[in-house]
Design an enzyme around this catalytic site. Structure first.
Site, PDB file in Angstrom:
ATOM      1  N   LYS A  16       0.998  -1.235   0.071  1.00 31.64           N
ATOM      2  CA  LYS A  16       0.027   0.138   0.297  1.00 31.64           C
ATOM      3  C   LYS A  16       1.048   1.154  -0.014  1.00 31.64           C
ATOM      4  CE  LYS A  16      -4.044   2.048   2.111  1.00 31.64           C
ATOM      5  NZ  LYS A  16      -5.184   1.789   3.135  1.00 31.64           N
ATOM      6  N   ASP A 116     -14.406   2.803  10.857  1.00 31.08           N
ATOM      7  CA  ASP A 116     -14.850   2.957   9.480  1.00 31.08           C
ATOM      8  C   ASP A 116     -15.484   1.601   8.983  1.00 31.08           C
ATOM      9  OD1 ASP A 116     -15.550   4.232   7.251  1.00 31.08           O
ATOM     10  OD2 ASP A 116     -13.599   4.107   6.578  1.00 31.08           O
TER      11      ASP A 116
END
Length: 672
Positions: A16, A116
């Protein structure tokens, strides 16, 4: 996100990369870098959890962190699965929910909040092409701990005190009020995620961001329309007050019960272990106490329960429309098998808040005298016609020569030639078509498009849409006034109203407020009354079509879904998803005079148009049609059909019953 090969680990990994635009303020640069490092650190604490994407390492290049994490081949996020495939079966969603809950509760035990949880942060994988069908085949993974929070760590927060980060659509109300996130906040988001998987829409979705925020803060969630069995779980997790919200242990108990409920038959058997609740009260988020050296007790497994994946979620691609003659559906006795033991070694380590295993799918009479009538006739045959994706509604033309089927996933209507039992035309309509009805003269078919808030008017001679009429929010059921066909009545699930369309102008000339979340609608034979099933308020609104007002509201069972009227107009039959029964309403007294149990998940209902002697009720969960003798109000016979039967309609002569099999992508034709 990059695919890379880690030489030390000798495996493929996902990298990432943190990409920052040059015009981002310096303060934001620091926050984003800190957020990336936080994601890695928080996820790394859960690196051994089977339902969290594993983080292996953090490396830096040019002052920016790169996160080295587990590469999950073939993974698709839950949001994309539902968007492409439509709402998922209840048992599958329960298994997904158990996995997410397991990860969340382990994080809470370690002092980490996710903050989230949403469908896009849930990854699903299917079994590989050579995998044996074991409990470990499919995976459910919670990802993106980028805004996770460890309240007691003493580390600086990644946002300013007034800033709210996360996805508002699935965010707990207390967070919007600026309150401190808690484990209950994650559970609220879990509830919203499961609701989306089951319904295909969020519990507070509205036409604008302002309306969505208002609904999140002050309105109850829209009652689930497809799976009333899950309503206690969903409404419990979506409670506004975190103190009144369902806790993790109760959610695990309810999810486990839903995961092992009998559902529509399908193809791939897997086994399901139990979820073991945490010992004692829910632990607060905070420092992790030292672990005892005493080994934790092993997880107890339930006897295996067979579950079969619906056909439309299989890896092999299927044609959208029929090719060649369809196979006859097997009798239920042939397709049911005994559960097969498949033990799994118990996991070592501490007692877990929950444990999940199993492949996860990726992806609805009268009181007169009857003389010498026979018992319910056995079906001469049950044939199957392949149609589009997720067929929902069905209607038969007045001459009986055509059947019109709405395909929710395909956004189309399949037109069946009833003489050949083949689809001879497919007509594109609006998004997520639901109810369909044909005008008395057979010249028009009206389709309620839930996703696009409209009604498509099909010219049945030309087999194409010649008009699209905007109506209320999330239109569902549709009924045409008998006789002259001058009016079309459309229920609007999110507007709590009925739109009345003037068929001469193809415009809405009246909107009638009714109960909460109206679903099905049916007309009295004389056209003077419209009966509306209000799924959210457990009632039927009786609309006087002359005045355009509700003249009476009749309490019925929980979560009423569909409605039909006997040919003499003396009885109304209402399916109740939450009650597993059909309410029989006396139209003279306006009261329920009988309740007929039909089993779990009743959806559609159709009364035989010739004499009103039989009422046919589809059972979404059972994969069968219950035949009610309207003289005795008892189920006289149960007929096996395809998987997930929803809408039902009858030919004008009462000799054929057409059933939309939602999960099978087919229509079952019962000849009686």
């Amino acid at each position: 996100m990059w695919l890379a090969h880690d030489q030390e680990l000798a495996c493929e990994v996902a990298l990432k990369e943190i990409v920052l635009s040059p015009d981002i303020p310096e303060s934001e640069v620091s926050a984003r870098i800190a957020r990336a490092r936080g994601e890695a650190q928080h996820a790394a604490r859960l690196r051994n959890h089977p339902h969290v994407v594993t983080v292996y390492d953090i490396v830096e290049s040019g002052g920016l962190p790169w996160i080295v994490m587990e590469f999950v081949p073939g993974a698709t996020d839950l949001e994309a699965v539902v968007r492409d495939q439509g709402p998922l079966p209840l048992a599958d969603v329960a298994r997904i929910g158990l996995a997410i809950l397991d990860a969340l509760m382990e994080g809470h035990r370690l002092g980490v909040l996710h903050r989230d949880v949403k469908p896009a942060n849930v990854l699903l994988t299917g079994p590989g092409p050579h995998a044996s069908r074991t409990t470990e085949d499919g995976r459910v993974l919670l990802t993106d701990y980028g805004i996770a929070l460890e309240p007691s760590s003493g580390a600086p927060r990644l946002t300013a005190p007034a800033e709210i980060i996360g996805t508002v659509r699935f965010m707990a109300p207390e967070r919007l009020h600026g309150g401190t996130p808690t484990p209950a906040s994650d559970l609220f988001s879990l509830g919203g995620t499961l609701y989306f998987a089951l319904e295909g829409t969020g519990p507070f979705d509205r036409d604008s961001d302002c309306a969505l925020l208002s609904a999140l803060l002050s309105e109850p969630p829209t009652p689930p329309r497809r799976t009333a069995e899950a309503a206690p779980l969903l409404l419990g997790l979506l409670a506004k007050d975190p103190e009144q919200r369902m806790d993790g242990d109760e959610a695990a108990r309810q999810l486990t019960a839903l995961a092992v409920r009998p559902g529509p038959a399908s193809a791939q058997p897997v086994t399901l272990p139990t979820v073991v609740p945490s010992a004692g009260p829910r632990e607060p988020v905070g420092p992790v106490p030292p672990r005892s050296a005493e080994p934790a007790p092993q997880t107890e497994l339930l006897p295996p329960v067979e579950f079969r994946l619906p056909a439309e979620f299989q890896p092999a691609a299927e044609p959208e429309e029929p090719v060649g003659p369809p196979p006859e559906p097997p009798h239920r006795e042939q397709r049911e098998e005994k559960p097969r033991p498949h033990p799994r070694p118990p996991r070592s380590g501490h007692r877990r808040a929950g444990l999940i295993a199993g492949a996860v799918a990726l992806v609805a009479g009268g009181a007169g005298v009857y003389l010498a009538l026979p018992d319910p006739p056995a079906p001469a045959s049950v044939s199957s016609i392949r149609v589009g994706g997720h067929p929902e509604g069905v209607a038969v033309s007045p001459d009986g020569r055509r059947a019109y089927v709405t395909n929710e996933r395909s956004s189309s209507v399949s037109v069946i030639d009833t003489a050949t039992n083949k689809v001879d035309r497919t007509i594109p309509v609006g998004s997520f078509p639901k109810g369909v009805e044909v005008s008395p003269d057979g010249h028009r078919a009206y389709v309620a498009n839930l996703g696009s808030g409209s009604v498509s008017v099909i010219d049945t001679a030309a087999n194409k849409v010649d008009s699209t009429i905007p109506v209320g929010r999330q239109p569902d059921g549709v009924a045409v006034s008998p006789g002259d066909g001058s009016r079309v009545y459309v229920t609007n699930g999110r507007s709590d109203s009925v739109s009345v369309i003037d068929t001469a102008t193809n415009k809405v000339d009246r909107t009638i407020p009714v109960g909460s979340s109206p679903a099905g609608v049916a007309m009295s034979p004389d056209g003077r009354r419209a009966y509306v099933a209000n799924l959210g308020s457990g009632s039927v609104s009786v609309v006087d079509t002359t005045t355009g007002k509700v003249g009476r509201t009749i309490p019925v069972g929980r979560s009423p879904q569909a409605v039909d009227v006997s040919p003499d107009g003396r009885r109304v039959y209402v399916t109740s998803l939450g009650s597993g029964a059909v309410s029989v309403v006396d139209t003279t007294t306006g009261k329920v005079d009988d309740t007929v149990p039909v089993g779990s998940g009743p959806q559609g209902v159709a009364v035989s148009p010739d004499n009103g002697r039989w009422a046919y009720v589809t059972g979404f969960s059972s994969g069968a049609v219950s035949v009610i003798d309207t003289a005795t109000n008892e189920v006289g016979r149960t007929i096996s059909v395809g998987s997930g039967p929803a809408g039902v309609a009858m030919s004008p002569d009462g000799r054929r019953v057409y059933v939309a099999d939602f999960s099978s992508g087919s229509v079952s034709v019962i000849t009686v």
